[in-house]
Design an enzyme around this catalytic site. Structure first.
Site, PDB file in Angstrom:
ATOM      1  N   SER A 102      -5.008   0.011  13.567  1.00  0.00           N
ATOM      2  CA  SER A 102      -5.879   1.163  13.743  1.00  0.00           C
ATOM      3  C   SER A 102      -6.315   1.251  15.196  1.00  0.00           C
ATOM      4  O   SER A 102      -6.402   0.231  15.887  1.00  0.00           O
ATOM      5  CB  SER A 102      -7.121   1.028  12.854  1.00  0.00           C
ATOM      6  OG  SER A 102      -8.117   1.969  13.199  1.00  0.00           O
ATOM      7  N   ALA A 115     -10.780  -7.268  11.683  1.00  0.00           N
ATOM      8  CA  ALA A 115      -9.541  -7.625  10.992  1.00  0.00           C
ATOM      9  C   ALA A 115      -8.328  -6.988  11.652  1.00  0.00           C
ATOM     10  O   ALA A 115      -7.287  -7.635  11.836  1.00  0.00           O
ATOM     11  CB  ALA A 115      -9.624  -7.211   9.529  1.00  0.00           C
ATOM     12  N   GLY A 173       0.827  -1.198   0.000  1.00  0.00           N
ATOM     13  CA  GLY A 173       0.000   0.000   0.000  1.00  0.00           C
ATOM     14  C   GLY A 173       0.858   1.241   0.000  1.00  0.00           C
ATOM     15  O   GLY A 173       0.549   2.237   0.649  1.00  0.00           O
ATOM     16  N   TYR A 221     -13.739  -4.119   9.521  1.00  0.00           N
ATOM     17  CA  TYR A 221     -12.428  -3.469   9.616  1.00  0.00           C
ATOM     18  C   TYR A 221     -11.850  -3.616  11.020  1.00  0.00           C
ATOM     19  O   TYR A 221     -10.681  -4.000  11.191  1.00  0.00           O
ATOM     20  CB  TYR A 221     -12.586  -2.002   9.245  1.00  0.00           C
ATOM     21  CG  TYR A 221     -11.296  -1.226   9.168  1.00  0.00           C
ATOM     22  CD1 TYR A 221     -10.434  -1.375   8.088  1.00  0.00           C
ATOM     23  CD2 TYR A 221     -10.944  -0.326  10.169  1.00  0.00           C
ATOM     24  CE1 TYR A 221      -9.254  -0.650   8.004  1.00  0.00           C
ATOM     25  CE2 TYR A 221      -9.771   0.401  10.090  1.00  0.00           C
ATOM     26  CZ  TYR A 221      -8.928   0.237   9.017  1.00  0.00           C
ATOM     27  OH  TYR A 221      -7.763   0.952   8.947  1.00  0.00           O
TER      28      TYR A 221
END
Length: 266
Positions: free
Chosen positions: A136, A152, A9, A149
């Protein structure tokens, strides 16, 4: 002396900032190369000297193996950053179980594949190495609409701890960085889509949620990643480092409130 890194990414946002930071990390006489894996070829149009672009899906083992090959051709593989992510959410009352599981897998597979290839390459070379997974604040403090999200990212933090324990004796350190809200291109585009008044409202909310009164710059997240890859963190492994301006400890995220998930930012 030549060293190399792989960043998935790596075309935009945090990933690009990490690539740019690592390129500046070499000391005197050290040549640094960074392989940037990105699905969107246009996102790597900026890549210049020292950056080796690889266009493809970072959950595809063949793509990631190619990235590792290119990195090792450029220099000794020193570090690996799993930053690629999929930003799409679903709720159990509106989506099928299959869709939710697929969304969880879409994010988790990116980290599992990257970690597996990195570990194998470090072991085969007989060298120490460092892996950083970008997770996150939502891994520990979910917000409405973020179930796939958040799930994960929590799993990736568990993966980080497990790998640190299993491979520490082989000289492989594995850590994670958990950002709060970050002023990436995606964030700026979102603000622009709201107009001046709407953007001001979001920025006011972000200031309230972060004790430092603002969101992070991608470069600030990259600095934490570079630290965890470098020698100064040589005895740090298995940790998740919050880089969220105090957001997670303040705990004012709008949990349980009835609001449009689209207004809640990473």
């Amino acid at each position: 002396m030549s060293v190399s890194y792989v960043v998935t990414g790596g075309g935009r946002g945090i990933g690009r900032a990490v690539v740019e930071r690592l390129l500046r990390s070499g000391g005197p006489g050290v040549k640094v190369s960074v392989v940037a894996v990105e699905r969107d070829a246009e996102a790597l149009a900026w890549a210049g000297g020292g950056v080796v672009p690889v266009v493809g899906d970072a959950s595809d083992e063949a793509v990631v193996e190619r990235a590792a090959d290119l990195a090792q051709e450029a220099g000794a593989l020193a570090g690996w950053v799993n930053n690629a992510a999929v930003f799409r959410d679903a709720s159990v009352h509106t989506s099928s179980t299959a869709e939710i599981r697929a969304l969880i897998a879409a994010n988790l597979d990116l980290a599992v594949t990257g970690c597996a290839v990195a570990v194998r390459r470090f072991l085969a070379a007989g060298t120490a190495g460092a892996i950083v997974n970008v997770t996150s604040h939502q891994a520990r403090r979910a917000v409405p609409g973020s179930l796939p999200y958040s799930t994960a990212k929590a799993a990736i933090e568990g993966l980080t701890r497990a790998l640190a324990v299993e491979y520490g004796k082989r000289g492989i350190r594995v850590n994670a960085v958990a950002p709060g809200s970050v002023a990436t291109e995606r964030y700026e585009e979102f603000l622009a889509s709201l107009g001046p008044e709407g953007a001001a409202g979001i920025e006011e909310e972000m200031a309230r949620l972060h004790p430092l009164g603002r969101v992070a710059s991608p470069a600030e997240i990259a600095a934490a990643v570079a630290y965890l890859l470098g020698e100064d963190s040589g005895f740090v492994s298995g940790v998740t480092l919050p880089v969220d301006g105090g957001r997670s400890v303040l705990g004012l995220d709008p949990e349980g409130q009835d609001r449009d998930p689209a207004t809640v930012w990473e």
